[in-house]
Design a protein around this motif. Sequence first.
Motif, PDB file in Angstrom:
ATOM      1  N   SER A 123      36.289  44.176  34.344  1.00 41.49           N
ATOM      2  CA  SER A 123      35.816  42.924  33.879  1.00 41.49           C
ATOM      3  C   SER A 123      35.233  42.045  34.871  1.00 41.49           C
ATOM      4  CB  SER A 123      37.109  42.268  33.469  1.00 41.49           C
ATOM      5  OG  SER A 123      37.841  42.754  32.292  1.00 41.49           O
ATOM      6  N   VAL A 124      35.855  42.219  36.132  1.00 37.89           N
ATOM      7  CA  VAL A 124      35.015  41.470  37.409  1.00 37.89           C
ATOM      8  C   VAL A 124      33.715  42.029  37.353  1.00 37.89           C
ATOM      9  CG1 VAL A 124      35.211  41.182  39.665  1.00 37.89           C
ATOM     10  CG2 VAL A 124      37.101  40.744  38.327  1.00 37.89           C
TER      11      VAL A 124
ATOM     12  N   SER B  47      26.634  41.698  43.284  1.00 36.28           N
ATOM     13  CA  SER B  47      27.226  40.959  44.115  1.00 36.28           C
ATOM     14  C   SER B  47      28.532  40.305  43.408  1.00 36.28           C
ATOM     15  CB  SER B  47      26.191  40.116  44.786  1.00 36.28           C
ATOM     16  OG  SER B  47      26.818  39.120  45.670  1.00 36.28           O
ATOM     17  N   ILE B  48      29.564  40.641  44.091  1.00 35.42           N
ATOM     18  CA  ILE B  48      30.819  40.008  43.180  1.00 35.42           C
ATOM     19  C   ILE B  48      31.177  38.861  43.886  1.00 35.42           C
ATOM     20  CG2 ILE B  48      33.109  40.318  42.356  1.00 35.42           C
ATOM     21  CD1 ILE B  48      32.299  43.386  42.391  1.00 35.42           C
TER      22      ILE B  48
ATOM     23  N   ALA C  61      42.093  48.568  51.718  1.00 36.73           N
ATOM     24  CA  ALA C  61      41.343  49.397  50.661  1.00 36.73           C
ATOM     25  C   ALA C  61      40.800  48.599  49.650  1.00 36.73           C
ATOM     26  CB  ALA C  61      42.359  50.555  49.831  1.00 36.73           C
ATOM     27  N   SER C  62      41.124  47.558  49.402  1.00 31.53           N
ATOM     28  CA  SER C  62      40.364  46.634  48.180  1.00 31.53           C
ATOM     29  C   SER C  62      39.311  46.286  48.819  1.00 31.53           C
ATOM     30  CB  SER C  62      41.229  45.406  47.887  1.00 31.53           C
ATOM     31  OG  SER C  62      41.563  44.581  48.926  1.00 31.53           O
ATOM     32  N   VAL C  63      39.004  45.896  50.086  1.00 24.19           N
ATOM     33  CA  VAL C  63      37.775  45.317  50.692  1.00 24.19           C
ATOM     34  C   VAL C  63      36.741  46.444  50.587  1.00 24.19           C
ATOM     35  CG1 VAL C  63      36.689  44.650  52.862  1.00 24.19           C
ATOM     36  CG2 VAL C  63      38.867  43.720  52.232  1.00 24.19           C
ATOM     37  N   GLU C  64      37.143  47.600  51.115  1.00 23.67           N
ATOM     38  CA  GLU C  64      36.337  48.936  51.028  1.00 23.67           C
ATOM     39  C   GLU C  64      35.616  49.270  49.509  1.00 23.67           C
ATOM     40  OE1 GLU C  64      33.827  51.991  52.378  1.00 23.67           O
ATOM     41  OE2 GLU C  64      34.913  50.288  53.571  1.00 23.67           O
TER      42      GLU C  64
ATOM     43  N   GLY D   8      40.608  37.499  42.983  1.00 23.73           N
ATOM     44  CA  GLY D   8      41.969  37.138  42.995  1.00 23.73           C
ATOM     45  C   GLY D   8      42.935  38.563  42.572  1.00 23.73           C
ATOM     46  N   PRO D   9      44.274  38.099  42.575  1.00 21.02           N
ATOM     47  CA  PRO D   9      45.091  39.167  42.341  1.00 21.02           C
ATOM     48  C   PRO D   9      44.867  40.016  40.937  1.00 21.02           C
ATOM     49  CG  PRO D   9      46.488  37.249  42.935  1.00 21.02           C
ATOM     50  CD  PRO D   9      44.815  37.016  42.669  1.00 21.02           C
TER      51      PRO D   9
END
Length: 82
Positions: A75-76, A56-57, A41-44, A63-64
Amino acid sequence: MTHVWDAPFEEVLRAELPRLAPDSALQASDSLRAAGLDSMASVELIVRLEEALSVSIPDEELGPEAFATVGGLWSVVERARA
């Protein structure tokens, strides 16, 4: 600490993480894992955020700590916008 994020950010989170309570306000400290985030799910989620927010991240930001809480992920996104 209060975070203010864009409505599209919250919309993507709520769409991708169905365990988020629809009737409660998101808090920066809310756990993404508890909301249903796993490695797939994190990729999606990142793909959807990049599309919705026109950012574009960089991989090194993923990271975790980026996936620990709502505030960490926001924040990212903010750094990617800068």
